[in-house]
Design a protein around this motif. Structure first.
Motif, mmCIF file in Angstrom:
data_model
loop_
_atom_site.group_PDB
_atom_site.id
_atom_site.type_symbol
_atom_site.label_atom_id
_atom_site.label_comp_id
_atom_site.label_asym_id
_atom_site.label_seq_id
_atom_site.Cartn_x
_atom_site.Cartn_y
_atom_site.Cartn_z
ATOM 1 N N LEU A 197 50.401 -7.821 -36.798
ATOM 2 C CA LEU A 197 51.470 -8.546 -37.492
ATOM 3 C C LEU A 197 51.927 -9.672 -36.570
ATOM 4 N N ARG A 252 48.705 -0.787 -41.799
ATOM 5 C CA ARG A 252 48.565 -1.789 -42.871
ATOM 6 C C ARG A 252 49.556 -1.541 -44.014
ATOM 7 N N ASP A 253 49.859 -0.285 -44.305
ATOM 8 C CA ASP A 253 50.794 0.020 -45.398
ATOM 9 C C ASP A 253 52.207 -0.473 -45.092
ATOM 10 N N TYR A 293 53.732 -5.301 -44.747
ATOM 11 C CA TYR A 293 54.556 -6.175 -45.590
ATOM 12 C C TYR A 293 56.037 -5.904 -45.354
ATOM 13 N N HIS A 294 56.355 -4.620 -45.366
ATOM 14 C CA HIS A 294 57.747 -4.181 -45.200
ATOM 15 C C HIS A 294 58.309 -4.636 -43.845
ATOM 16 N N GLY A 314 57.068 -6.961 -41.825
ATOM 17 C CA GLY A 314 57.062 -8.425 -41.715
ATOM 18 C C GLY A 314 58.295 -9.026 -42.353
ATOM 19 N N GLN A 315 58.633 -8.507 -43.524
ATOM 20 C CA GLN A 315 59.801 -9.018 -44.242
ATOM 21 C C GLN A 315 61.089 -8.748 -43.456
ATOM 22 N N SER A 355 52.653 -13.100 -40.603
ATOM 23 C CA SER A 355 51.312 -13.067 -41.189
ATOM 24 C C SER A 355 50.588 -11.807 -40.721
ATOM 25 N N ARG A 386 46.847 -13.570 -43.778
ATOM 26 C CA ARG A 386 47.634 -14.252 -44.809
ATOM 27 C C ARG A 386 49.118 -14.127 -44.523
ATOM 28 N N ILE A 411 52.761 -13.214 -45.224
ATOM 29 C CA ILE A 411 53.320 -12.199 -46.132
ATOM 30 C C ILE A 411 54.825 -12.380 -46.335
ATOM 31 N N SER A 412 55.447 -13.224 -45.512
ATOM 32 C CA SER A 412 56.882 -13.411 -45.689
ATOM 33 C C SER A 412 57.301 -14.719 -45.023
#
Length: 601
Positions: A487, A505-506, A509-510, A512-513, A535, A539, A541-542
């Motif tokens: 991350l 990986r799961d 997103y959480h 990163g945000q 990222s 990609r 992600i936030s």
């Protein structure tokens, strides 16, 4: 010299703050080893940090002469052990040097995880266990209940368990009597080749490295040429002696004795804890069992706040390493923080101690990055590399799998908090293994959990969820493949390496945000817009923007044509664009700590 039958070597095992150092103080006073004039609290804890945190960090040893009730004199060697989970290898070596152990349990707290972990180490080493319930003078003491718990654990009758208050000095003389009666004298052959176990060491600027030893077989004189068996370093001792409690030279140490050998060596790494010392003339056939190199488990970058302090930081780390062979460091460069060091620690507590000592004893301003663990990365070519910093992770296209270290975690908690502890461990990717009930109201839970989930805030959260009643202990299990990714955080389009982490990986997103939201609050506003992005897996992600500070260029236009206002705003916009190209975003220290405090919802 004291006859071997009159020597008793023992240690005290206890959880943090159960009164181990206070009991040692009382024993020193009762045996007249320290006069009342020299007495202060926690005599054996010489570091300020040890006194403040109420935990022994360095082991130490002391010799006491005790007049027993049977009229005989006994030499009691008390070996004080570290009380924290990070130092369990040092504890195991100190236990090897003893024949018995006092198990001190706080009457208000009962048996804790750390006590049990060290008790199992003591039972493995075949020590005689003498249980002692401390703090019986406190109004909240549950003496009979705790005695029953110890009875269930060790099978010792509750009425035979000593009940004392080390602080008030109640029944401490009974402890000394029991040590003489219950703990066996040391074995060992005086005529065999010398085997002396190093159970600790410290660096002295005049005598070099001072090894704390327990002589298992043979004897040692100041004129003997000695050899360290694992490193093959040869020395002639500067002096040999005993601790009572300060260093006192003696003519000879024999089998069964505990004392020190001043080696004159310049680094602790040549004189390792757990190594065996023997003589060159008549060496022992093989070293004592159980020696291993302590392996760092947690890694973090330490950087000076001011660039010119780099040399001072290097010198301070070298000095700390003289006394602490388990601290490893190497130079590292980061785009965000410039020059610093990548340091390896035994655990989070060890890291906290080093950080505080650098700030206090060496007066340094430092930035410490988020701790990470050592991963094994298997490349497509089949090659396996080890990395301890997210910045070293190769490109994803080259990676076959990433393995992370897993730990076996034991938590002891009152039964009331069973659910909340389960929830916490499950949230941190833990796997439940088994449960036992050491006492009717307490449960011992065993889990497997990734080390990366343990090192960030786990202990604090466990304590807050159980109101401080739970205690934990952990040790290494193995490396396992995980679905992991890097991350990254980009500030103004530039990746900031010190903010990168390796996450599941799961959770990418959480996390990163959450990190982007946190950084948005922490990064100060500039005169231009700053984009903060997270990222993962190639990609974004936030994203969040830190709005620019604006000067009110229209203040002087109080009316008039709209085109004049537009012209001024256009001019300001061009200036902002130019500034963004040369602008440099200062990232405050709190931002690096933000990773640690990401609250998981």
């Amino acid at each position: 010299m004291m006859d071997k039958e009159h020597i008793r070597n023992f240690c005290i095992i206890a959880h943090i703050d159960h009164g181990k150092s206070t009991l040692a103080d009382r024993m020193l006073q009762l045996t007249g080893t320290i006069s009342d004039r020299e007495m202060m609290d926690q005599v054996l804890d010489s570091m300020d940090l040890e006194r403040e945190k109420g935990v022994t960090i360095k082991a130490s040893a002391v010799r006491m002469i005790y007049q027993a009730k049977n009229g005989e004199s006994y030499e009691l060697n008390l070996i004080d052990t570290p009380g924290h989970v990070d130092f369990s290898y040092e504890v195991s070596r100190a236990l090897m040097a003893c024949e018995g152990a006092l198990l001190v349990v706080d009457a208000t707290q009962g048996i804790e995880a750390q006590t049990l972990a060290n008790l199992y180490l003591a039972l493995d080493a075949d020590l005689v266990i003498v249980p002692v319930i401390n703090k019986i003078d406190l109004p909240s003491a549950r003496v009979d209940e705790v005695a029953e718990d110890i009875h269930n654990l060790l099978g010792i009758e509750p009425e035979k368990i000593l009940r004392i208050s080390a602080k008030e000095g109640i029944n401490v003389d009974q402890v000394l009597e029991t040590v003489v009666k219950e703990i066996p004298p040391p074995k060992g052959d005086l005529d065999a080749p010398l085997q002396a176990l190093i159970f600790d060491s410290h660096y002295d600027s005049y005598k070099g490295v001072v090894a704390y030893v327990r002589v298992m077989d043979g004897k040692v004189n100041p004129t003997d040429m000695l050899r360290m068996m694992s490193t093959n370093v040869d020395i002639r001792p500067v002096e040999i002696g005993v601790f009572s409690p300060d260093m006192r030279p003696v003519k000879e140490l024999q089998a069964g004795d505990v004392g020190y050998i001043a080696t004159g060596l310049k680094t602790v790494s040549e004189c390792r804890v757990g190594d065996t010392i023997t003589t060159i003339v008549r060496p022992a056939e093989k070293p004592l069992p159980g020696f291993r190199h302590p392996k760092p488990m947690v890694f973090a970058g330490i950087y000076p706040v001011e660039g010119e302090d780099y040399e001072d930081l290097k010198e301070a780390l070298e000095k700390l390493q003289l006394n602490d062979a388990s601290l490893v460091f190497e130079p590292e460069k980061s785009q965000a923080l410039n020059f610093g060091f990548r340091c390896g620690f035994l655990g989070l507590f060890h890291m906290e101690i080093i950080q505080e000592r650098l700030e206090r004893e060496y007066d340094l301003d430092i930035v410490v990055t988020a701790p990470s663990v050592e991963y094994e990365v298997v490349l497509n070519s089949g090659e396996v590399i080890r990395i301890d910093s997210p910045a070293q992770l190769p490109d994803e296209s080259q990676i076959a799998e990433i393995r992370e270290p897993w730990m076996i975690l034991q938590i002891i908690t009152p039964v009331d908090y069973y659910g909340t502890v389960m929830e916490l461990v499950k949230k941190r990717r833990g796997i439940f293994k088994e449960q036992e009930y050491p006492a009717p109201t307490r449960v011992q839970l065993t889990f497997e959990i990734p080390l990366s989930e343990l090192i960030v805030d786990f202990f604090d959260e466990l304590k807050s969820r159980t109101r401080g009643y739970a205690s934990m202990d952990y040790h290494f299990a193995d490396y396992r493949p995980g679905n992991l990714t890097k991350l990254e955080v980009l500030v103004g389009g530039e990746p900031v390496d010190a903010l990168a982490t390796i996450v599941h990986r799961d959770n990418a997103y959480h996390k990163g945000q959450a990190l982007v939201s946190k950084l948005k609050e922490l990064i100060p506003r500039q005169l231009f817009d700053v984009a903060i992005q997270a990222s993962a897996s190639g990609r974004i992600i936030s994203r969040a923007n830190v709005k620019a500070l604006r000067k009110d260029v229209l203040a002087k236009c109080y009316g008039g044509d709209i085109t004049r206002k537009k012209k001024l705003l256009e001019k300001q916009k061009r200036g902002k664009r130019r500034m963004k190209m040369v602008g440099n975003v200062e990232i405050p220290q709190e931002a690096f700590m933000a990773i640690l405090r990401l609250e998981e919802d």
